[in-house]
Structures are given as C-alpha cells and as structure tokens.
Design a protein around this motif. Structure first.
Motif, PDB file in Angstrom:
ATOM      1  N   GLU A  69       0.780  -1.299   0.002  1.00 43.75           N
ATOM      2  CA  GLU A  69       0.171  -0.145   0.071  1.00 43.75           C
ATOM      3  C   GLU A  69       0.906   1.118  -0.026  1.00 43.75           C
ATOM      4  OE1 GLU A  69      -2.718   1.420   3.466  1.00 43.75           O
ATOM      5  OE2 GLU A  69      -3.972   0.353   2.110  1.00 43.75           O
ATOM      6  N   HIS A  70       0.670   2.098  -0.868  1.00 46.45           N
ATOM      7  CA  HIS A  70       1.311   3.359  -1.116  1.00 46.45           C
ATOM      8  C   HIS A  70       0.447   4.718  -1.497  1.00 46.45           C
ATOM      9  CE1 HIS A  70       1.339   1.375  -4.861  1.00 46.45           C
ATOM     10  NE2 HIS A  70       1.517   2.666  -5.492  1.00 46.45           N
ATOM     11  N   GLU A  71       0.819   5.674  -1.054  1.00 42.55           N
ATOM     12  CA  GLU A  71       0.448   7.069  -1.263  1.00 42.55           C
ATOM     13  C   GLU A  71       1.286   7.898  -2.188  1.00 42.55           C
ATOM     14  OE1 GLU A  71      -0.136  10.912   1.238  1.00 42.55           O
ATOM     15  OE2 GLU A  71      -1.489   9.296   1.826  1.00 42.55           O
ATOM     16  N   VAL A  72       0.740   8.696  -3.241  1.00 42.60           N
ATOM     17  CA  VAL A  72       1.808   9.363  -4.137  1.00 42.60           C
ATOM     18  C   VAL A  72       1.219  10.956  -4.213  1.00 42.60           C
ATOM     19  CG1 VAL A  72       2.672   9.754  -6.419  1.00 42.60           C
ATOM     20  CG2 VAL A  72       2.213   7.358  -5.504  1.00 42.60           C
ATOM     21  N   ARG A  73       2.152  11.642  -3.829  1.00 47.04           N
ATOM     22  CA  ARG A  73       2.024  13.039  -3.792  1.00 47.04           C
ATOM     23  C   ARG A  73       2.865  13.840  -4.736  1.00 47.04           C
ATOM     24  NH1 ARG A  73       0.088  15.261   1.215  1.00 47.04           N
ATOM     25  NH2 ARG A  73      -0.677  13.754   2.564  1.00 47.04           N
ATOM     26  N   CYS A  74       2.654  14.861  -5.568  1.00 43.72           N
ATOM     27  CA  CYS A  74       3.181  15.546  -6.623  1.00 43.72           C
ATOM     28  C   CYS A  74       3.054  16.879  -6.130  1.00 43.72           C
ATOM     29  CB  CYS A  74       2.808  15.221  -7.910  1.00 43.72           C
ATOM     30  SG  CYS A  74       3.041  13.496  -8.341  1.00 43.72           S
ATOM     31  N   ARG A 156       0.485  11.270  12.793  1.00 50.62           N
ATOM     32  CA  ARG A 156      -0.125  12.640  12.572  1.00 50.62           C
ATOM     33  C   ARG A 156       0.959  13.667  12.616  1.00 50.62           C
ATOM     34  NH1 ARG A 156      -4.184  11.166  16.496  1.00 50.62           N
ATOM     35  NH2 ARG A 156      -3.168  12.419  18.083  1.00 50.62           N
ATOM     36  N   VAL A 157       2.014  13.372  13.210  1.00 51.84           N
ATOM     37  CA  VAL A 157       3.216  14.371  13.375  1.00 51.84           C
ATOM     38  C   VAL A 157       3.828  14.247  12.191  1.00 51.84           C
ATOM     39  CG1 VAL A 157       5.452  14.910  14.506  1.00 51.84           C
ATOM     40  CG2 VAL A 157       3.359  14.438  15.925  1.00 51.84           C
ATOM     41  N   CYS A 158       4.208  13.231  11.598  1.00 47.92           N
ATOM     42  CA  CYS A 158       5.007  13.093  10.577  1.00 47.92           C
ATOM     43  C   CYS A 158       4.338  13.477   9.245  1.00 47.92           C
ATOM     44  CB  CYS A 158       5.279  11.468  10.332  1.00 47.92           C
ATOM     45  SG  CYS A 158       6.833  10.958  11.465  1.00 47.92           S
ATOM     46  N   HIS A 159       3.146  13.246   9.096  1.00 50.72           N
ATOM     47  CA  HIS A 159       2.231  13.866   7.975  1.00 50.72           C
ATOM     48  C   HIS A 159       2.139  15.307   7.956  1.00 50.72           C
ATOM     49  CE1 HIS A 159       0.660  10.455   5.648  1.00 50.72           C
ATOM     50  NE2 HIS A 159       0.748   9.509   6.782  1.00 50.72           N
ATOM     51  N   ALA A 160       2.071  15.725   9.076  1.00 51.92           N
ATOM     52  CA  ALA A 160       2.232  17.258   9.386  1.00 51.92           C
ATOM     53  C   ALA A 160       3.508  17.916   8.824  1.00 51.92           C
ATOM     54  CB  ALA A 160       1.903  17.816  10.446  1.00 51.92           C
ATOM     55  N   LEU A 161       4.665  16.933   9.005  1.00 53.92           N
ATOM     56  CA  LEU A 161       5.898  17.500   8.475  1.00 53.92           C
ATOM     57  C   LEU A 161       6.098  17.222   6.954  1.00 53.92           C
ATOM     58  CD1 LEU A 161       7.992  16.673  11.652  1.00 53.92           C
ATOM     59  CD2 LEU A 161       7.366  18.987  10.602  1.00 53.92           C
ATOM     60  N   ILE A 162       5.292  16.173   6.706  1.00 53.53           N
ATOM     61  CA  ILE A 162       5.435  16.074   4.863  1.00 53.53           C
ATOM     62  C   ILE A 162       4.820  17.222   4.468  1.00 53.53           C
ATOM     63  CG2 ILE A 162       4.640  14.346   3.279  1.00 53.53           C
ATOM     64  CD1 ILE A 162       5.238  12.201   5.188  1.00 53.53           C
ATOM     65  N   GLU A 163       3.671  17.450   5.134  1.00 51.88           N
ATOM     66  CA  GLU A 163       3.131  18.699   4.413  1.00 51.88           C
ATOM     67  C   GLU A 163       3.801  20.139   4.362  1.00 51.88           C
ATOM     68  OE1 GLU A 163       0.235  19.034   2.603  1.00 51.88           O
ATOM     69  OE2 GLU A 163      -0.579  17.002   2.819  1.00 51.88           O
ATOM     70  N   ASP A 164       4.428  20.218   5.613  1.00 49.17           N
ATOM     71  CA  ASP A 164       5.136  21.521   5.854  1.00 49.17           C
ATOM     72  C   ASP A 164       6.469  21.149   6.629  1.00 49.17           C
ATOM     73  OD1 ASP A 164       6.315  23.998   5.961  1.00 49.17           O
ATOM     74  OD2 ASP A 164       4.532  24.770   7.391  1.00 49.17           O
ATOM     75  N   PRO A 165       7.775  20.757   6.111  1.00 51.80           N
ATOM     76  CA  PRO A 165       8.775  20.362   6.760  1.00 51.80           C
ATOM     77  C   PRO A 165       9.506  21.791   7.342  1.00 51.80           C
ATOM     78  CG  PRO A 165       9.003  19.615   4.518  1.00 51.80           C
ATOM     79  CD  PRO A 165       7.611  20.610   4.503  1.00 51.80           C
ATOM     80  N   LEU A 197      12.748  13.511  16.904  1.00 52.39           N
ATOM     81  CA  LEU A 197      12.104  14.266  16.034  1.00 52.39           C
ATOM     82  C   LEU A 197      12.717  15.348  15.378  1.00 52.39           C
ATOM     83  CD1 LEU A 197       9.272  15.244  15.167  1.00 52.39           C
ATOM     84  CD2 LEU A 197       9.125  16.751  16.946  1.00 52.39           C
ATOM     85  N   ALA A 198      13.887  15.992  15.873  1.00 54.13           N
ATOM     86  CA  ALA A 198      14.503  17.067  15.031  1.00 54.13           C
ATOM     87  C   ALA A 198      15.410  16.480  14.176  1.00 54.13           C
ATOM     88  CB  ALA A 198      15.580  17.773  16.495  1.00 54.13           C
ATOM     89  N   THR A 199      15.980  15.378  14.449  1.00 53.21           N
ATOM     90  CA  THR A 199      16.654  14.654  13.389  1.00 53.21           C
ATOM     91  C   THR A 199      15.876  14.239  12.340  1.00 53.21           C
ATOM     92  OG1 THR A 199      18.290  13.908  14.778  1.00 53.21           O
ATOM     93  CG2 THR A 199      18.211  12.681  12.636  1.00 53.21           C
ATOM     94  N   TRP A 200      14.596  13.708  12.516  1.00 50.71           N
ATOM     95  CA  TRP A 200      13.820  13.273  11.260  1.00 50.71           C
ATOM     96  C   TRP A 200      13.169  14.477  10.648  1.00 50.71           C
ATOM     97  CZ3 TRP A 200       8.844  13.590   9.240  1.00 50.71           C
ATOM     98  CH2 TRP A 200       8.525  12.579   8.348  1.00 50.71           C
ATOM     99  N   ARG A 201      12.845  15.533  11.201  1.00 52.89           N
ATOM    100  CA  ARG A 201      12.627  16.768  10.603  1.00 52.89           C
ATOM    101  C   ARG A 201      13.457  17.238   9.785  1.00 52.89           C
ATOM    102  NH1 ARG A 201       9.940  21.423  14.036  1.00 52.89           N
ATOM    103  NH2 ARG A 201      12.189  21.274  15.140  1.00 52.89           N
ATOM    104  N   THR A 208      13.017  17.717   0.927  1.00 55.24           N
ATOM    105  CA  THR A 208      12.153  18.675   0.321  1.00 55.24           C
ATOM    106  C   THR A 208      12.978  19.759  -0.589  1.00 55.24           C
ATOM    107  OG1 THR A 208      10.716  18.733   2.166  1.00 55.24           O
ATOM    108  CG2 THR A 208      10.487  20.310   0.591  1.00 55.24           C
ATOM    109  N   SER A 209      14.449  19.496  -0.195  1.00 54.12           N
ATOM    110  CA  SER A 209      15.101  20.559  -1.061  1.00 54.12           C
ATOM    111  C   SER A 209      15.395  20.154  -2.466  1.00 54.12           C
ATOM    112  CB  SER A 209      16.586  20.626  -0.106  1.00 54.12           C
ATOM    113  OG  SER A 209      17.430  19.538  -0.407  1.00 54.12           O
ATOM    114  N   ILE A 210      15.437  18.599  -2.656  1.00 55.77           N
ATOM    115  CA  ILE A 210      15.990  17.914  -3.827  1.00 55.77           C
ATOM    116  C   ILE A 210      15.092  18.442  -5.055  1.00 55.77           C
ATOM    117  CG2 ILE A 210      16.007  15.724  -4.750  1.00 55.77           C
ATOM    118  CD1 ILE A 210      16.555  14.367  -2.274  1.00 55.77           C
ATOM    119  N   PRO A 211      13.503  18.357  -4.929  1.00 58.98           N
ATOM    120  CA  PRO A 211      13.140  18.967  -6.106  1.00 58.98           C
ATOM    121  C   PRO A 211      13.235  20.644  -6.267  1.00 58.98           C
ATOM    122  CG  PRO A 211      11.385  18.640  -4.222  1.00 58.98           C
ATOM    123  CD  PRO A 211      12.840  18.159  -3.965  1.00 58.98           C
ATOM    124  N   LYS A 212      13.443  21.488  -5.293  1.00 59.62           N
ATOM    125  CA  LYS A 212      13.990  22.725  -5.435  1.00 59.62           C
ATOM    126  C   LYS A 212      15.216  22.752  -6.373  1.00 59.62           C
ATOM    127  CE  LYS A 212      11.494  24.271  -1.472  1.00 59.62           C
ATOM    128  NZ  LYS A 212      10.493  25.134  -2.085  1.00 59.62           N
TER     129      LYS A 212
END
Length: 259
Positions: A69-74, A156-165, A197-201, A208-212
């Motif tokens: 099972e996987h989710e894809v975001r672009c 919930r925490v990880c998904h929030a950081l995926i949305e906005d690191p 958490l600090a290391t994960w974030r 997130t920097s890679i696509p930029k």
C-alpha cells in the motif's frame, strides 16, 4: 501516450505506460497486484508507504513490491514512466527502494513502455523485457527514504511535517498534536523511527530541498526555503546525510549519461 486505466496490464508479464501528473496531485493509499517500477523523467514524486517515505527525483526510479500500500504526492508537475511486473518474475525484491538508473535501464524502460499489449514473449520484445528486469536488479539504491512510525498518533506528526517541513513547532506542541506527554512522545518517536524528532524533521527538510535543487534554484535560496539559517549549514548537513554536496547529488545522474 498510454495510461494505466486504458491498458490491459495483465496481458504480459511486464507492461508499461507513460503518464503526466499535475501539481498538487494526491493519489490516496492504494496497492497493485503487480510490482511497480516508476521512473521520473521530470518533476519529483513523494511516495509514502507504511514504514517509510521516499522522495523520487528525476532520472531515478522507485521499486514498489506487489501488494504494497502506498500514497503518491506531486507538489509540482511530474512526467513518469511506470512498468507493472508479474511478482513471480522477481521474488528477491521484497522492499520498496529508490534506485539509480543507468543509460541502459532508462532506454529499456522507454522501449518496454512502447510495446503493444500482445507483444511477442519469445521474440525481440520478450528478450528486452527480460533484460530490463535483469538490469534493474543490478542498480544500486539511493538514500532518499525515511522511516515512518506505525503508531497513528506519531503518524499525525510525520504527515504534518511531510505537508510542511518548515513547520517549527516546538517539542511540546508536537507532543500535544500526538496526544502524548513530552517524555512519552520523545521515547515513542525514537523507538519507532530510530531518530529523534529534530533529526527526522531535518532529514525531511533535506528531502524537500531535492525538487527545488532539481528545478535549478540556487543552494542559498533552497537553504532558506527549507528552514536553514545559512547555505553553509544546509550544504554541510546535506553532505553528511547523502554523502554528496547538493550540486553533486543533483548532477551525478547527468554526468553518468555523459560518460
């Protein structure tokens, strides 16, 4: 251009198609009965699996085993080629991974993606499909993945950081989001992800920097965009995590094509 919805993917052991995804696309959690190899030609995909989140930059591919099972975001527009592969052909690849893509593998992906649904298994097409699978097994993995927790509160925490690191809430606020005490949250997060958490974030900010960087933004601009106070601090952390400076990480696949 072929699309999965229009294509009889089960007609042959390996079938493929090309697709375009708009900026902001979210493909919610799903799975396929076949293994999946997706190669990005432009743009960057974020693939979230139960135990990890993967960043798929251009000129690399992700292997997703059948039934995963996987989710894809672009976040931006993405062009990709996807192959669906009978899992009976390769039972050795049981874990999802992002792989480097050689010139040969890239050419084979494009070639197989153009085959008709009834291609000759015993002729040239069948030989190319088998060669592709053999070459994919040889490709090295690239470190663009992060562990995901299994606890729904921590997710919930990880998904929030995926949305906005760049979200800079402090530890107490993150613990509150997880409905945990600070100490319990800290212990649980490290136990389930292997990192604080600090290391994960920090790692998510780097991903997130890679696509930029792929889009041609300067290292300095990207460093500030993803929450670093200086380009030197960003570059040093990027090198420590990925083993290469940002410019070298982005340039490596291009250089391989030119060798």
């Amino acid at each position: 251009m072929k699309h999965s919805i229009d294509y009889p993917l089960a007609s042959r052991p390996i079938m493929g198609f090309a697709d375009e995804y708009p900026a902001g696309m979210l493909d919610p959690p799903h799975s396929h009965p076949r293994s999946q190899l997706t190669y990005c030609t432009a743009g960057v995909m974020l693939v979230v699996i139960s135990n990890a989140v993967f960043m798929l930059p251009p000129r690399r591919a992700i292997w997703i085993p059948a039934g995963t099972e996987h989710e894809v975001r672009c976040r931006g527009p993405v062009s990709s080629h996807t192959l669906y592969i009978d899992p009976a052909l390769d039972r050795s690849a049981q874990a999802a991974r992002v792989i480097e893509v050689s010139d040969l593998v890239r050419a084979l992906i494009m070639e197989v993606g153009g085959f008709e649904p009834d291609y000759d298994l015993d002729g040239r097409e069948g030989e190319i499909a088998r060669l592709l699978l053999s070459e994919v097994r040889r490709m090295p993995a690239t470190p663009t993945d992060m562990p995901m927790p299994q606890d729904a509160r921590l997710m919930r925490v990880c998904h929030a950081l995926i949305e906005d690191p760049t979200d800079d809430r402090d530890l107490d606020e993150w613990a509150s989001l997880a409905a945990m005490g600070r100490r319990t949250f800290t212990r649980a997060f490290r136990r389930e992800t292997g990192a604080g958490l600090a290391t994960w974030r920090q790692r998510m900010r780097l991903m997130t920097s890679i696509p930029k960087l792929e889009a041609g933004q300067s290292v300095t601009t990207v460093a500030y965009d993803v929450g670093y106070e200086s380009a030197s601090a960003f570059t040093a952390t990027f090198h420590r995590v990925f083993g290469l400076a940002p410019s070298a990480f982005i340039a490596r696949p291009r250089e391989e094509r030119e060798d």
